[in-house]
Design a protein around this motif. Structure first.
Motif, short mmCIF file in Angstrom:
data_model
loop_
_atom_site.label_atom_id
_atom_site.label_comp_id
_atom_site.label_asym_id
_atom_site.label_seq_id
_atom_site.Cartn_x
_atom_site.Cartn_y
_atom_site.Cartn_z
N UNK A 88 0.71 -1.12 -0.14
CA UNK A 88 0.06 0.03 -0.10
C UNK A 88 0.84 1.45 0.10
N UNK A 89 2.14 1.31 0.44
CA UNK A 89 3.11 2.39 0.19
C UNK A 89 4.57 1.96 0.34
N UNK A 90 5.31 2.58 0.00
CA UNK A 90 6.85 2.55 0.30
C UNK A 90 7.65 3.71 0.28
N UNK A 91 8.33 3.78 1.18
CA UNK A 91 9.28 4.92 1.34
C UNK A 91 10.53 4.64 1.19
N UNK A 92 11.75 5.34 1.34
CA UNK A 92 13.13 5.00 1.26
C UNK A 92 13.63 4.14 2.20
N UNK A 93 12.91 3.84 3.39
CA UNK A 93 13.32 2.65 4.22
C UNK A 93 12.34 1.47 4.48
N UNK A 94 11.24 1.62 4.22
CA UNK A 94 10.03 0.55 4.42
C UNK A 94 9.25 0.58 3.33
N UNK A 95 8.59 -0.81 3.37
CA UNK A 95 7.40 -0.97 2.59
C UNK A 95 6.37 -1.23 3.49
N UNK A 96 5.24 -0.83 3.24
CA UNK A 96 3.89 -1.12 4.08
C UNK A 96 2.94 -2.27 3.33
N UNK A 97 3.03 -3.28 3.99
CA UNK A 97 2.18 -4.31 3.46
C UNK A 97 0.77 -4.62 4.14
N UNK A 147 1.55 -4.05 7.72
CA UNK A 147 2.80 -4.35 8.44
C UNK A 147 3.87 -3.35 7.81
N UNK A 148 4.86 -3.21 8.64
CA UNK A 148 5.82 -2.22 8.21
C UNK A 148 7.19 -3.16 8.05
N UNK A 207 8.60 -8.31 12.09
CA UNK A 207 7.37 -7.65 11.26
C UNK A 207 6.51 -6.95 12.68
N UNK A 208 6.09 -5.97 12.45
CA UNK A 208 5.27 -5.28 13.61
C UNK A 208 4.12 -4.55 13.06
#
Length: 81
Positions: free
Chosen positions: A30-39, A68-69, A52-53
């Motif tokens: 659903x999103x991604x930034x320079x450090x994480x992907x959001x699932x 999840x991040x 995962x948390x």
């Protein structure tokens, strides 16, 4: 950087993510930034891997789904499913 661009390519699509620690998780990016992907995990799918948390990600999916991040540094592979 390759993981970041792979995640961008897979945005809003169902994926299977393999991690360096042997974890396998399915959901929708659903999103991604320079450090994480959001699932976004589907209803009834719970994460048991400690890497995962639940994310404080600001979207709400009626409490039935979980965001999840995952650090991009832990990704081994991403496959569309």
């Amino acid at each position: 950087m390759e993981a970041y661009y792979n995640c961008l390519h897979c945005m809003n699509r169902n994926v299977r993510i393999l991690t360096k620690d042997g974890g396998v998780h399915e959901g929708t990016i659903v999103n991604v930034d320079q450090q994480n992907v959001y699932l976004k995990k589907g209803a009834g799918k719970r994460v048991t891997t400690s890497a995962f948390y639940p994310s404080p990600y600001p979207y709400s999916y009626g409490g039935r789904e979980e965001i999840l991040t995952l650090s991009l540094f832990t990704l081994l592979a991403i496959a569309l499913i």
